[in-house]
Design an enzyme around this catalytic site. Sequence first.
Site, PDB file in Angstrom:
ATOM      1  N   ASP A 182       0.815  -1.312   0.024  1.00 25.94           N
ATOM      2  CA  ASP A 182       0.030   0.107   0.050  1.00 25.94           C
ATOM      3  C   ASP A 182       0.947   1.220   0.145  1.00 25.94           C
ATOM      4  OD1 ASP A 182      -2.167   1.487  -0.130  1.00 25.94           O
ATOM      5  OD2 ASP A 182      -2.604   1.308   2.146  1.00 25.94           O
ATOM      6  N   ASP A 199       2.204   2.626   7.882  1.00 29.66           N
ATOM      7  CA  ASP A 199       1.293   1.787   7.677  1.00 29.66           C
ATOM      8  C   ASP A 199       1.628   0.424   6.844  1.00 29.66           C
ATOM      9  OD1 ASP A 199      -1.396   1.230   7.437  1.00 29.66           O
ATOM     10  OD2 ASP A 199      -1.788   3.038   6.128  1.00 29.66           O
TER      11      ASP A 199
HETATM   12  P1  ADP Z   1      -4.415   4.129   8.205  1.00 29.17           P
HETATM   13  O1  ADP Z   1      -3.920   4.985   6.702  1.00 29.17           O
HETATM   14  O2  ADP Z   1      -4.458   2.617   8.280  1.00 29.17           O
HETATM   15  O3  ADP Z   1      -5.445   4.954   8.978  1.00 29.17           O
HETATM   16  P2  ADP Z   1      -1.567   4.853   9.092  1.00 29.17           P
HETATM   17  O4  ADP Z   1      -0.739   3.934   9.681  1.00 29.17           O
HETATM   18  O5  ADP Z   1      -1.368   5.273   7.671  1.00 29.17           O
HETATM   19  O6  ADP Z   1      -3.137   4.303   9.268  1.00 29.17           O
HETATM   20  O7  ADP Z   1      -1.483   6.127  10.095  1.00 29.17           O
HETATM   21  C1  ADP Z   1      -2.509   7.410   9.691  1.00 29.17           C
HETATM   22  C2  ADP Z   1      -1.869   8.490   9.752  1.00 29.17           C
HETATM   23  O8  ADP Z   1      -1.613   8.748  11.244  1.00 29.17           O
HETATM   24  C3  ADP Z   1      -0.729   8.700   9.204  1.00 29.17           C
HETATM   25  O9  ADP Z   1      -0.887   8.979   7.792  1.00 29.17           O
HETATM   26  C4  ADP Z   1       0.108   9.905   9.634  1.00 29.17           C
HETATM   27  O10 ADP Z   1      -0.279  10.990   9.315  1.00 29.17           O
HETATM   28  C5  ADP Z   1      -0.199   9.550  11.105  1.00 29.17           C
HETATM   29  N1  ADP Z   1       0.659   8.509  11.768  1.00 29.17           N
HETATM   30  C6  ADP Z   1       0.882   7.145  11.609  1.00 29.17           C
HETATM   31  N2  ADP Z   1       1.908   6.757  12.492  1.00 29.17           N
HETATM   32  C7  ADP Z   1       2.795   7.844  12.881  1.00 29.17           C
HETATM   33  C8  ADP Z   1       3.803   7.970  13.665  1.00 29.17           C
HETATM   34  N3  ADP Z   1       4.289   6.906  13.965  1.00 29.17           N
HETATM   35  N4  ADP Z   1       4.220   9.258  13.975  1.00 29.17           N
HETATM   36  C9  ADP Z   1       3.597  10.284  13.486  1.00 29.17           C
HETATM   37  N5  ADP Z   1       2.349  10.275  12.696  1.00 29.17           N
HETATM   38  C10 ADP Z   1       1.785   8.984  12.512  1.00 29.17           C
HETATM   39 MG    MG Z   2      -2.420   4.970   5.778  1.00 30.26          MG
END
Ligand code: ADP
Ligand code: MG
Length: 338
Positions: A182, A199
Amino acid sequence: DKDRIRMKDKSDHATIENVLDSRIKNKLHKLFEKGILAEINGCISTGKEANVYYAKSKNKDEIAIKIYRTSILTFRNREKYIRGEYRFDHVHSLSNPRKMVKVWAEKEFSNLKRLEQGGVRAPRPILSGGHLLLMEFLGSDGWAAPKLKDAVLTDSKSRTLYRECIEIMWKMYNKCRLVHADLSEYNMLYHDGSIVVIDVSQAVDRDHCNAMEFLRNDCSNITAFFKKYDVGVMSLQALFDFITDPTINENNMDEYLDIRMQEGNEEKDPQQQEIEEAVFKKAYIPQRLTQVINVERDINLAKSGKDLIYKTLIGLKADLSKPAEKPEILANKHKADS
Ligand code: ADP
Ligand code: MG
């Protein structure tokens, strides 16, 4: 006692209440008791499949907490990422969303570990349990780093980041044995001038039966994103070949990429390019030689000079005569030089 989870304002409180069932609250309380968490300070993101919260440990370390949703709707498409690889052979029931979400969180944790071990920049995983994953927070002063899609980039910076990005893809595949599945400007953060991969719950082992399709799709997303800048991206197939060519290693990679990027900068008929991309997107990519449907036909095609999409992937020379020892473009160049 839920007041122990201090929230910045009412709206944060409402969002966290929505996703927190009693099991998650119990889990969080345990983490508070252990000092792994000291405060939760608001919501970074509310996504389709998970919410991400900003938290601090007792030692003031910044932490991102990802809490996965259990709603059945979001699980419909997940099975194909779990089935088809050895790591999850032990998982029998994927119909129970509660069990499924646990597998999902563990999978993201284990994938983040692999990235760490393979030297790919990603949040350092802290722990996973039940529906949640704790990881290093990426950002500064409590502000999360922007997604690559929101970063403001000059042309020269975007060129550097393109190269960084494809080297990350190479490392993920060759050092971590993972395909992200992804990968796009939505799942990379721009932090301290570099790309950080996030992600990875759906990322698969490169032996997963659909890994090649997922990789092709990742290549396609990345190419589309960097095409918006003046980067001179490689063709889709060249990128795919770069990542999967077993003769490329850390010693010859720079030379290889210099030549490929040079090609990318040369003017090409855009219409021809589009056709080639469309063909590549539809082509059947065998993962092993035993999956090649008609070997004899393909050898004859190759001998008559026709390009085979999978030759690099399975590590054969263009005429399929014997295993390749170095990348073809370097072999040709070195021949010309001597
Ligand atoms: P999903 O897309 O499945 O909702 P993600 O893992 O992409 O989950 O996380 C969603 C959002 O949260 C990311 O786009 C980012 O902006 C923020 N995020 C995720 N992990 C982190 C991290 N370790 N530190 C800072 N921001 C994060
Ligand atoms: Mg994401």
